[in-house]
Write an enzyme that holds these catalytic residues in place. Sequence first.
Site, short mmCIF file in Angstrom:
data_model
loop_
_atom_site.label_atom_id
_atom_site.label_comp_id
_atom_site.label_asym_id
_atom_site.label_seq_id
_atom_site.Cartn_x
_atom_site.Cartn_y
_atom_site.Cartn_z
N LYS A 83 -7.61 -32.97 -29.78
CA LYS A 83 -6.49 -32.74 -30.68
C LYS A 83 -6.54 -32.33 -31.79
CE LYS A 83 -5.44 -37.34 -28.40
NZ LYS A 83 -5.31 -38.95 -28.55
N ARG A 105 -25.67 -32.64 -31.05
CA ARG A 105 -25.88 -30.96 -30.66
C ARG A 105 -24.44 -30.13 -30.79
NH1 ARG A 105 -28.54 -29.08 -24.85
NH2 ARG A 105 -30.25 -29.58 -25.92
N HIS A 133 -34.57 -27.32 -32.03
CA HIS A 133 -34.68 -28.24 -31.06
C HIS A 133 -35.86 -29.15 -31.07
CE1 HIS A 133 -33.40 -30.32 -27.66
NE2 HIS A 133 -33.29 -29.71 -26.57
#
Lengths: 323, 188
Positions: A83, A105, A133
Site C-alpha cells: 500500500k 534482508r 551477508h
Amino acid sequence: MTKHLLSIDDLGRDGIEEILELTKSFAEVSARRIPKVPALRGKNIAWLFYEDSTRTRLSFETAAKRLSADTMNFSVSSSSVNKGESLRDTCLTITAMGVDAIVVRHRSAGVPWQITKWVDASVINAGDGWHEHPTQALLDCFTIQQRFGSLEGRHVAIVGDIKHSRVARSNLAAFTALGAEVTLVAPQTLLPPSLEGWNCKVSHDLDAVLPTVDVAYMLRMQLERQKQALVPTLREYTAGYGLTEQRLDNLGSETMIMHPGPMNRGVEIAPSAADDPRAVITNQVANGVSVRMAVLFLLLGSGGDLGTLPEPESVQPDDGDAR
Amino acid sequence: MAERERRMSPPYGGVFVARTTVMSAGDIDRAIWRMAHEIIEHNHGLENLVVVGLQTGGVPISERITAALAEISGAEVPSGTIDVALHRDDIGLRPVMPEEATEIPGDLNQRIVVLVDDVLFTGRTIRAALDALHDFGRPKSVQLAVMVDRGHRELPIRPDYVGKNIPTRRDEVVNVTLTGVELGEMKK
C-alpha cells in the site's frame, strides 16, 4: 560485542573467533534429542525480508525457536508495503509492537545501517544488495574450521559471479581475517569494476587454481541477471568456470566443495560434484542454524553489552566459587 | 564461576583473595570417598546410576567421585558433564555464556542421576541443571552431591550428599579445588 551484526568488518578477527567458539555450544544443543533451550524466552524477533529467501529465513527461524524466542513473520508481498508504506514507517510500526531484534534482508546495500538509526532494537543483516551477508560468512568459516581446525594458511578459491555476490564480499573479509589466502576466479565481466583494497588474488583460469586449493567455494550463477549478457552463454560459462565432473579429478582428496545455495545443478556445479563426498553443502546448512543461534544469543541474551549491566552493588554473586 | 564470566562481572578484573583454608587436600579426598560410599548405600548399589558434573566447577569433583565409585564397585560407572548457562534464570541480568561441553551418555530415561557441583549456594544453578536434564530424558530420580554447602538458599533445593557444611556471609567467596577449600573475598 556490539548491539548489531551488520558486517564482517565490524567484528574483526576477535569478534569472528568469539562467535565461532560460542557456536560449538549451540551445535551441541542442536544435536540433543530435544534441541531447545529457554535462553531467549520472552524475546521477540521480527523478520523483515524484502527479498526472496528460503534457507536464510528458515535457518534464522529455526535458530530462534531453538532458543525459545518468539518470532514475527513479515512477508513483504502480503503487507502494507504494497500500500506504499515506507521502510521507516514499517520499522517504526513493528518496533512499536515490541521487538528486540530485526533481521533484515533488502535489495539495497546499507539498509540495515539505516534501520539502526531509527529503532532501538538489535539489527541483524541477513543480506543487503551486493554488499554483505555476514551470517553466511560465519557459517562458512565454522564449516571450514570443523574440517581443518583453523583457516590459518588455507587456500580458498571463490568461483563465479563475484560482482553480484554479497556472499563473496562477506566471505572474502571473514576468510582473510582468519588468515586464509583467497583467490577469486571469474571472467572479467563477473568481477567488480575495481578490486582496489581487496585482499585477494584474481585468476581467470579455474583449472590452474583448483589443484592448489583447500576449499573450492562455488557461487550461484545469478540467472536472473543474465539479461545483461555478462557471459556469452551458460554452457560457455560452465565450460570455463563450472565445477564439472572432469574438474572433480583435479581436486585434492581433502578439498572441501562448498556452495551457499540455492544451487543451479549443471551450471556452476555438476550434480556429481554436489553429491561428491568432498561436498559439505548440507553441513553448511546445518551449521547455519548453530551459527545463527550464537549470533542471536550474543546480541540478545548474553548481556555481553557491558553498558547495560546493573551496578556492582546490586549484583549478587551467583556461585560460590572463584575460579 | 567460569573464567570468562568472571572477567565480565563486577568487580571487573577482581581476583580471589583467600582468608582461611577450611579443607585440606586430605579432607577433600576423604569427603569424596565418604560421598561415594553414601551414594552406593543410598541406592543399594550402582544399577542405572549416572554421575553428571556441572561445568565448570563440578567436573573435577564429579570425575573423582566417578573414579571412587568405580574402584569400590569394580565396574565402570557412566558419567557426563552439563553446562547450564542457557537455562539460567538470570540471562540478560548479567553476562551469561556457555563455556564448556555438555556430554550426557545415552538418554536418561529411568536412570538415577547424581548431579555433582563444587559449591551449593542460592540453588539457582541446580534449578537450571534440573531444567537442562529434562532435554535428555526423564530420570527415575535426581540426587545432588556437593563438596561445600554454604547456605543462603533462595529456592527449595537441598543436597543429598555434602562434603562439608560451611556457614558463610553472602559476600564471601568459597574457592574449591582438588587441593583444598578456601574462604575469602573477591578484591580488585
